[in-house]
Enzyme design. Structure first.
Site, PDB file in Angstrom:
ATOM      1  N   LYS A 175       0.843  -1.219   0.000  1.00 30.50           N
ATOM      2  CA  LYS A 175       0.000   0.000   0.000  1.00 30.50           C
ATOM      3  C   LYS A 175       0.869   1.257   0.000  1.00 30.50           C
ATOM      4  O   LYS A 175       0.553   2.247  -0.673  1.00 30.50           O
ATOM      5  CB  LYS A 175      -0.933   0.002   1.218  1.00 30.50           C
ATOM      6  CG  LYS A 175      -1.760   1.295   1.367  1.00 30.50           C
ATOM      7  CD  LYS A 175      -2.764   1.464   0.245  1.00 30.50           C
ATOM      8  CE  LYS A 175      -3.386   2.827   0.035  1.00 30.50           C
ATOM      9  NZ  LYS A 175      -3.697   3.697   1.091  1.00 30.50           N
ATOM     10  N   HIS A 235       2.104   1.719  -3.416  1.00 31.40           N
ATOM     11  CA  HIS A 235       0.950   2.220  -4.185  1.00 31.40           C
ATOM     12  C   HIS A 235       0.841   3.733  -4.020  1.00 31.40           C
ATOM     13  O   HIS A 235       0.687   4.481  -4.997  1.00 31.40           O
ATOM     14  CB  HIS A 235      -0.337   1.528  -3.697  1.00 31.40           C
ATOM     15  CG  HIS A 235      -1.599   2.222  -4.112  1.00 31.40           C
ATOM     16  ND1 HIS A 235      -2.041   3.391  -3.523  1.00 31.40           N
ATOM     17  CD2 HIS A 235      -2.500   1.941  -5.077  1.00 31.40           C
ATOM     18  CE1 HIS A 235      -3.160   3.788  -4.104  1.00 31.40           C
ATOM     19  NE2 HIS A 235      -3.458   2.926  -5.044  1.00 31.40           N
ATOM     20  N   GLU A 279       1.309   6.776  -6.598  1.00 29.87           N
ATOM     21  CA  GLU A 279       0.248   7.818  -6.680  1.00 29.87           C
ATOM     22  C   GLU A 279       0.894   9.220  -6.702  1.00 29.87           C
ATOM     23  O   GLU A 279       0.509  10.079  -7.500  1.00 29.87           O
ATOM     24  CB  GLU A 279      -0.648   7.629  -5.454  1.00 29.87           C
ATOM     25  CG  GLU A 279      -1.788   8.593  -5.255  1.00 29.87           C
ATOM     26  CD  GLU A 279      -2.520   8.297  -3.926  1.00 29.87           C
ATOM     27  OE1 GLU A 279      -2.957   7.150  -3.708  1.00 29.87           O
ATOM     28  OE2 GLU A 279      -2.651   9.217  -3.099  1.00 29.87           O
TER      29      GLU A 279
HETATM   30  N1  LIG Z   1      -8.947   9.479   3.921  1.00 23.86           N
HETATM   31  C1  LIG Z   1      -8.516   8.713   2.934  1.00 23.86           C
HETATM   32  O1  LIG Z   1      -8.747   8.955   1.749  1.00 23.86           O
HETATM   33  C2  LIG Z   1      -7.742   7.481   3.253  1.00 23.86           C
HETATM   34  C3  LIG Z   1      -7.332   7.199   4.547  1.00 23.86           C
HETATM   35  N2  LIG Z   1      -6.677   6.051   4.826  1.00 23.86           N
HETATM   36  C4  LIG Z   1      -6.265   5.738   6.199  1.00 23.86           C
HETATM   37  O2  LIG Z   1      -7.425   5.279   6.887  1.00 23.86           O
HETATM   38  C5  LIG Z   1      -7.355   5.652   8.273  1.00 23.86           C
HETATM   39  C6  LIG Z   1      -8.599   6.447   8.629  1.00 23.86           C
HETATM   40  O3  LIG Z   1      -8.646   7.583   7.794  1.00 23.86           O
HETATM   41  P1  LIG Z   1      -9.825   8.659   7.910  1.00 23.86           P
HETATM   42  O4  LIG Z   1     -11.141   7.962   7.870  1.00 23.86           O
HETATM   43  O5  LIG Z   1      -9.509   9.703   6.901  1.00 23.86           O
HETATM   44  O6  LIG Z   1      -9.719   9.208   9.387  1.00 23.86           O
HETATM   45  P2  LIG Z   1      -8.571  10.022  10.167  1.00 23.86           P
HETATM   46  O7  LIG Z   1      -7.231   9.572   9.720  1.00 23.86           O
HETATM   47  O8  LIG Z   1      -8.918  11.449  10.095  1.00 23.86           O
HETATM   48  O9  LIG Z   1      -8.800   9.483  11.678  1.00 23.86           O
HETATM   49  C7  LIG Z   1      -9.956   9.794  12.395  1.00 23.86           C
HETATM   50  C8  LIG Z   1     -10.387   8.591  13.202  1.00 23.86           C
HETATM   51  O10 LIG Z   1      -9.354   8.199  14.118  1.00 23.86           O
HETATM   52  C9  LIG Z   1      -9.908   8.146  15.431  1.00 23.86           C
HETATM   53  N3  LIG Z   1      -8.879   8.381  16.421  1.00 23.86           N
HETATM   54  C10 LIG Z   1      -7.923   9.323  16.397  1.00 23.86           C
HETATM   55  N4  LIG Z   1      -7.146   9.232  17.500  1.00 23.86           N
HETATM   56  C11 LIG Z   1      -7.639   8.215  18.237  1.00 23.86           C
HETATM   57  C12 LIG Z   1      -7.273   7.623  19.474  1.00 23.86           C
HETATM   58  N5  LIG Z   1      -6.225   8.047  20.167  1.00 23.86           N
HETATM   59  N6  LIG Z   1      -8.018   6.595  19.932  1.00 23.86           N
HETATM   60  C13 LIG Z   1      -9.070   6.147  19.225  1.00 23.86           C
HETATM   61  N7  LIG Z   1      -9.466   6.657  18.053  1.00 23.86           N
HETATM   62  C14 LIG Z   1      -8.756   7.675  17.567  1.00 23.86           C
HETATM   63  C15 LIG Z   1     -10.963   9.215  15.397  1.00 23.86           C
HETATM   64  O11 LIG Z   1     -11.839   9.068  16.487  1.00 23.86           O
HETATM   65  P3  LIG Z   1     -12.681  10.333  17.021  1.00 23.86           P
HETATM   66  O12 LIG Z   1     -13.853  10.444  16.111  1.00 23.86           O
HETATM   67  O13 LIG Z   1     -13.011   9.967  18.397  1.00 23.86           O
HETATM   68  O14 LIG Z   1     -11.780  11.524  16.925  1.00 23.86           O
HETATM   69  C16 LIG Z   1     -11.607   8.928  14.048  1.00 23.86           C
HETATM   70  O15 LIG Z   1     -12.436   7.806  14.094  1.00 23.86           O
HETATM   71  C17 LIG Z   1      -6.059   6.451   8.427  1.00 23.86           C
HETATM   72  O16 LIG Z   1      -5.060   5.586   8.873  1.00 23.86           O
HETATM   73  C18 LIG Z   1      -5.764   6.919   7.004  1.00 23.86           C
HETATM   74  O17 LIG Z   1      -4.394   7.116   6.772  1.00 23.86           O
HETATM   75  C19 LIG Z   1      -6.461   5.092   3.875  1.00 23.86           C
HETATM   76  C20 LIG Z   1      -6.852   5.309   2.587  1.00 23.86           C
HETATM   77  C21 LIG Z   1      -7.481   6.528   2.155  1.00 23.86           C
HETATM   78  O1  LIG Z   2      -4.026   6.457   0.959  1.00 24.66           O
HETATM   79  C1  LIG Z   2      -4.529   7.214   0.180  1.00 24.66           C
HETATM   80  C2  LIG Z   2      -5.071   6.743  -1.123  1.00 24.66           C
HETATM   81  O2  LIG Z   2      -4.758   5.446  -1.375  1.00 24.66           O
HETATM   82  C3  LIG Z   2      -4.574   8.686   0.478  1.00 24.66           C
HETATM   83  O3  LIG Z   2      -5.412   9.320  -0.422  1.00 24.66           O
HETATM   84  C4  LIG Z   2      -3.206   9.205   0.450  1.00 24.66           C
HETATM   85  O4  LIG Z   2      -2.618   8.882   1.696  1.00 24.66           O
HETATM   86  C5  LIG Z   2      -3.101  10.697   0.325  1.00 24.66           C
HETATM   87  O5  LIG Z   2      -1.793  11.010   0.679  1.00 24.66           O
HETATM   88  P1  LIG Z   2      -1.221  12.462   0.816  1.00 24.66           P
HETATM   89  O6  LIG Z   2      -2.182  13.205   1.732  1.00 24.66           O
HETATM   90  O7  LIG Z   2       0.118  12.269   1.403  1.00 24.66           O
HETATM   91  O8  LIG Z   2      -1.228  13.048  -0.571  1.00 24.66           O
END
Ligand SMILES: NC(=O)C1=CN([C@@H]2O[C@H](COP(=O)(O)OP(=O)(O)OC[C@H]3O[C@@H](n4cnc5c(N)ncnc54)[C@H](OP(=O)(O)O)[C@@H]3O)[C@@H](O)[C@H]2O)C=CC1
Ligand SMILES: O=C(CO)[C@H](O)[C@H](O)COP(=O)(O)O
Length: 503
Positions: A196, A199, A203
């Protein structure tokens, strides 16, 4: 929507949920909905409870959700072996959730980290949880918010046994391309998160190349964003067909409602990053794999963000061509030349990313199947692209292929593009338009092709200033020239092996 359930229904398992998702921000919430829509009973939990209620209030009718407001209730609502998907911020947040979760679990349960974790963190966590008799699955999920809901590409690592228990659900919710789910077992411990990470690195490289193509058309030919959108739409019906090319057209066509200007002109030109591209380059440095396309993309983002330095340089007005356009013959056919340069540079970026996967797989003993990685990237994920079919075919045809550039199809595609590629890089240099992705990809290609590289001179210099030794083209062994003496050569059979490593 809910026709492909392959696990026994919750009712057959004592009315317990089939799987749980904790972390209901954009990704976790949509992943949970996707799971529920596929007929699996899904327990849902989030540190801040309001997110649980919102999910059930807004989407409770989409499937069988089991809301919990404490981690204890969440775990108690799961059928055994429990399958818990963590979808929270990578890093400390993930460790915090694992620490809270582990005492509540039993031997054989499966903990899945679906966030963007660093693969070394995943290796550490997998080792730790194995000692508790738990399976730890570090899995890549790509596709963003929409992909999580409609079908992402999923890259799970961990034990084979855990995949046997978890794979059917993941394959159910992954997007399907030509009857094949974009999900497969990647390999042990950190393999899924590594793939990933690469990947995401690709990207970065892909987006940088697209941005350079846009800049060359705008600054080199004076085209407007809406016209360039049309060019990208056109490109998207050929070899370049991909999600990123498709959305480039959408972004370029968008007009800012407040100002009536092209959207790209009102966005601050400083690209941010969460870190996965940087991790890819750091790992590539450790593995000794030249991922120049990804590295240039990471550095281009860093340069864009160096606001103070950029302003100081602009104020001083450092010399160089600016505002010069291609005209007459120079402009003729330039749009298509940029298309070809983009394609060739993209092939190089993907070739380098796959080289990095090859090296890591050997280093960590993962046994990653590169053809399968290309297969599961064909849909759902951000880098989905038509030419991944060709990459899959190339690795399927020769599982030991030393470089994608050696595959007949890609060798001839890059050869066909190379006159245009050189023309575009030359034009960028003449016009003063930075094109680090295009030019470094071409330099990499030329570097690979060369019979002799000037690395021999580097070796000579190292030997002169530091007695670092060198090898000869005509004799086995390691040598040192007495540069400060009579210039005779000594054989150095006891030389430090480290100094010989090309990495
Ligand atoms: N956004 C994207 O496009 C993509 C994201 N990802 C990955 O997926 C994961 C989730 O991403 P995303 O949905 O954007 O959310 P975020 O990365 O913004 O994380 C927010 C979530 O994490 C929880 N959280 C943060 N700190 C804690 C803690 N100490 N204990 C428990 N829960 C905690 C929050 O809970 P609370 O609501 O209580 O704050 C909320 O549910 C990340 O690892 C991200 O890198 C992967 C692919 C694509
Ligand atoms: O995981 C992803 C898609 O597969 C996120 O979109 C990606 O992490 C975005 O990265 P950045 O904020 O560093 O541009």
């Amino acid at each position: 929507m809910a026709e492909t359930t392959t696990t026994p229904a919750a009712s057959d398992r004592g009315d317990l949920a089939d799987v749980g998702v904790t972390g209901l921000a954009v990704m976790g919430r949509n992943l949970a909905r996707n799971i529920a829509r596929h007929g699996h009973a899904v327990a849902v939990h989030n540190r801040t409870s309001s997110r649980v209620d919102e999910l059930v209030d807004e989407h409770g009718d989409e499937g069988d959700f089991r809301p919990s407001h404490s981690l204890e209730d969440f775990v108690a609502s799961l059928a055994k072996p429990r399958r818990v998907i963590i979808m929270v911020k990578a890093g400390k947040a993930t460790d915090a959730v694992i620490d809270e979760l582990v005492p509540l679990l039993e031997e054989g349960d499966i903990v899945v980290d679906a966030g963007n974790a660093h693969f070394e963190d995943t290796r550490r966590r997998e080792r730790d949880l194995r000692e508790h008799g738990l399976h730890y699955v570090g899995t890549g999920v790509s596709g963003g918010e929409e992909g999580a809901l409609e079908g992402p590409s999923i890259m799970p690592g961990g034990s084979r046994e855990s995949y046997d228990a978890l794979g059917p659900i993941l394959e159910d919710i992954a997007v399907d391309v030509d009857g094949t789910p974009c999900c497969t077992y990647v390999g042990p411990d950190g393999a899924g998160h590594f793939v990933k990470m690469v990947h995401n690195g690709i990207e970065y490289a892909d987006m940088q190349l697209i941005a350079e193509a846009y800049d060359l058309l705008r600054s080199g030919l004076g085209m407007e964003p809406a016209d360039i959108a049309g060019v990208f739409e056109d490109w998207n019906s050929g070899d370049l067909e991909s999600f990123l090319v498709e959305i480039t057209a959408r972004v370029l066509r968008h007009t800012d409602a407040q100002t009536g200007k092209p959207f790209v002109d009102v966005v601050v030109d400083q690209a941010e990053q969460k870190g996965t591209g940087r991790w890819t380059v750091q790992s590539a440095l450790d593995l000794g794999i030249p991922v120049t396309g990804i590295a240039e993309a990471v550095f281009a983002r860093a340069l864009s963000g160096a606001a103070g330095q950029r302003k100081a340089v602009l104020d001083k007005g450092l010399a160089g061509p600016s505002g010069v356009r291609l005209e007459g013959e120079d402009a003729e056919g330039f749009v298509d030349a940029v298309r070809q340069a983009l394609y060739a540079s993209k092939v190089v970026a993907y070739a380098q990313g796959f080289d990095q996967i090859t090296a890591a797989s050997a280093e960590y003993g993962w046994g990653v199947d590169r053809g399968m990685m290309a297969t599961i990237w064909r849909g759902g994920c951000i880098i989905r692209a038509r030419f991944l079919d060709r990459i899959k075919e190339a690795y399927d045809a020769d599982e030991h292929l030393a470089s994608l550039l050696l595959d007949d199809y890609f060798a001839s595609a890059v050869d066909d593009a190379q006159d245009a590629w050189r023309r575009v890089v030359s034009a960028a240099v003449r016009l003063g338009i930075p094109a680090p992705g295009f030019s470094s990809a071409l330099a990499y290609y030329d570097g690979l092709r060369r019979d002799r590289l000037p690395a021999s001179l580097v070796q000579g210099l190292r030997d002169l200033f530091g007695a670092h030794t060198y090898r000869r083209v005509d004799t086995e062994g390691t040598f040192h020239t007495l540069w400060g003496g009579d210039l005779s050569e000594e054989r150095q059979d006891t030389a430090d092996q480290g100094s010989h490593s090309p990495h």
